[in-house]
Design a protein around this motif. Structure first.
Motif, mmCIF file in Angstrom:
data_model
loop_
_atom_site.group_PDB
_atom_site.id
_atom_site.type_symbol
_atom_site.label_atom_id
_atom_site.label_comp_id
_atom_site.label_asym_id
_atom_site.label_seq_id
_atom_site.Cartn_x
_atom_site.Cartn_y
_atom_site.Cartn_z
ATOM 1 N N ASP A 120 -35.819 75.273 116.592
ATOM 2 C CA ASP A 120 -36.693 75.029 115.241
ATOM 3 C C ASP A 120 -36.347 75.770 114.163
ATOM 4 O OD1 ASP A 120 -38.468 73.646 116.743
ATOM 5 O OD2 ASP A 120 -39.622 75.194 117.561
ATOM 6 N N ALA A 121 -35.215 76.573 114.393
ATOM 7 C CA ALA A 121 -34.657 77.166 113.206
ATOM 8 C C ALA A 121 -34.272 76.225 112.076
ATOM 9 C CB ALA A 121 -33.179 77.938 113.545
ATOM 10 N N ASP A 122 -34.745 76.511 110.876
ATOM 11 C CA ASP A 122 -34.894 75.598 109.715
ATOM 12 C C ASP A 122 -33.459 75.492 109.100
ATOM 13 O OD1 ASP A 122 -35.324 74.962 106.804
ATOM 14 O OD2 ASP A 122 -37.095 73.839 107.927
ATOM 15 N N ASP A 123 -32.631 74.309 109.014
ATOM 16 C CA ASP A 123 -31.436 74.208 108.053
ATOM 17 C C ASP A 123 -31.714 74.806 106.830
ATOM 18 O OD1 ASP A 123 -30.009 73.519 110.431
ATOM 19 O OD2 ASP A 123 -30.403 71.313 109.917
ATOM 20 N N GLU A 124 -32.596 74.379 106.296
ATOM 21 C CA GLU A 124 -32.869 74.783 104.579
ATOM 22 C C GLU A 124 -33.273 76.369 104.502
ATOM 23 O OE1 GLU A 124 -35.631 73.314 101.089
ATOM 24 O OE2 GLU A 124 -34.570 71.592 102.219
ATOM 25 N N ILE A 125 -34.298 76.713 105.350
ATOM 26 C CA ILE A 125 -34.503 77.808 105.026
ATOM 27 C C ILE A 125 -33.911 78.990 105.799
ATOM 28 C CG2 ILE A 125 -36.723 79.586 105.334
ATOM 29 C CD1 ILE A 125 -38.364 77.131 105.571
ATOM 30 N N ASN A 147 -29.566 79.063 111.415
ATOM 31 C CA ASN A 147 -29.207 80.299 112.123
ATOM 32 C C ASN A 147 -30.385 80.702 112.913
ATOM 33 O OD1 ASN A 147 -28.952 83.530 112.506
ATOM 34 N ND2 ASN A 147 -26.877 82.967 111.882
ATOM 35 N N SER A 148 -30.110 80.939 114.417
ATOM 36 C CA SER A 148 -31.503 81.446 114.963
ATOM 37 C C SER A 148 -31.916 82.840 114.803
ATOM 38 C CB SER A 148 -31.265 81.316 116.444
ATOM 39 O OG SER A 148 -29.906 81.942 116.975
ATOM 40 N N PHE A 149 -30.982 83.829 114.422
ATOM 41 C CA PHE A 149 -31.409 85.252 114.164
ATOM 42 C C PHE A 149 -31.841 85.144 112.845
ATOM 43 C CE2 PHE A 149 -28.613 85.693 117.650
ATOM 44 C CZ PHE A 149 -29.256 86.401 118.427
ATOM 45 N N ARG A 150 -31.763 84.464 111.837
ATOM 46 C CA ARG A 150 -32.512 84.236 110.584
ATOM 47 C C ARG A 150 -33.917 83.894 110.891
ATOM 48 N NH1 ARG A 150 -29.492 81.634 105.810
ATOM 49 N NH2 ARG A 150 -31.185 83.012 104.693
ATOM 50 N N TYR A 151 -34.003 82.837 111.861
ATOM 51 C CA TYR A 151 -35.186 82.387 111.941
ATOM 52 C C TYR A 151 -36.069 83.230 112.884
ATOM 53 C CZ TYR A 151 -38.704 79.160 114.591
ATOM 54 O OH TYR A 151 -39.741 78.654 115.089
#
Length: 147
Positions: A72-77, A81-85
């Motif tokens: 569910d980590a968003d490519d744009e937002i 990256n899962s840790f940024r998510y």
């Protein structure tokens, strides 16, 4: 009548549950959700000291366990990256703690603070986990913890 502790964590669950895409729960054996993000509010511990002739000063701690899916980590937002998510989800939970900044039955004697957070690597089912640590300082009547 519910204790102030219960009122605090129930309020936190309701704030989390109001966020679109989040499901908030108080820790239980039957937690299930149909939203992408699950947040489980898990009471931890409490310290007490006699403050006055009839009141305790209390410090109550809990953690918010965030469970999400790596995909569910968003490519744009998040740049995929899962840790940024996870950091984005932690930020959303943190924003709920002080907005509004009113807690408990006696707001003049109730303060809240975020004491930290931690993240974990995705597990074999690609679930992401983070924990946000929350602490309240409050007072209650020594004979009636609901007051």
């Amino acid at each position: 009548m519910a204790s102030i502790r219960d009122n605090l964590v129930t309020t936190l669950v309701a704030r989390i549950d109001a966020v679109d895409g989040f499901t908030g729960y108080l820790r239980d054996q039957r937690n299930q959700a149909t939203t992408p993000v699950v947040c489980i509010v898990a009471p931890d511990s409490e310290d007490k000291q006699l403050a006055t002739n009839g009141e305790y000063n209390c410090t109550y701690r809990c953690e918010v366990v965030i469970v999400a899916r790596e995909e569910d980590a968003d490519d744009e937002i998040d740049g995929g990256n899962s840790f940024r998510y996870l950091d984005r989800l932690i930020t959303q939970v943190e924003m709920l703690i002080h907005n509004p900044d009113s807690w408990g039955v006696s707001p003049d004697y109730t303060d809240v603070q975020i004491t930290g957070s931690e993240v974990a690597d995705p597990d074999e089912s690609n679930e992401l986990y983070a924990r946000v640590f929350v602490q309240w300082s409050y007072r209650h009547d020594y004979q009636d913890p609901s007051q």
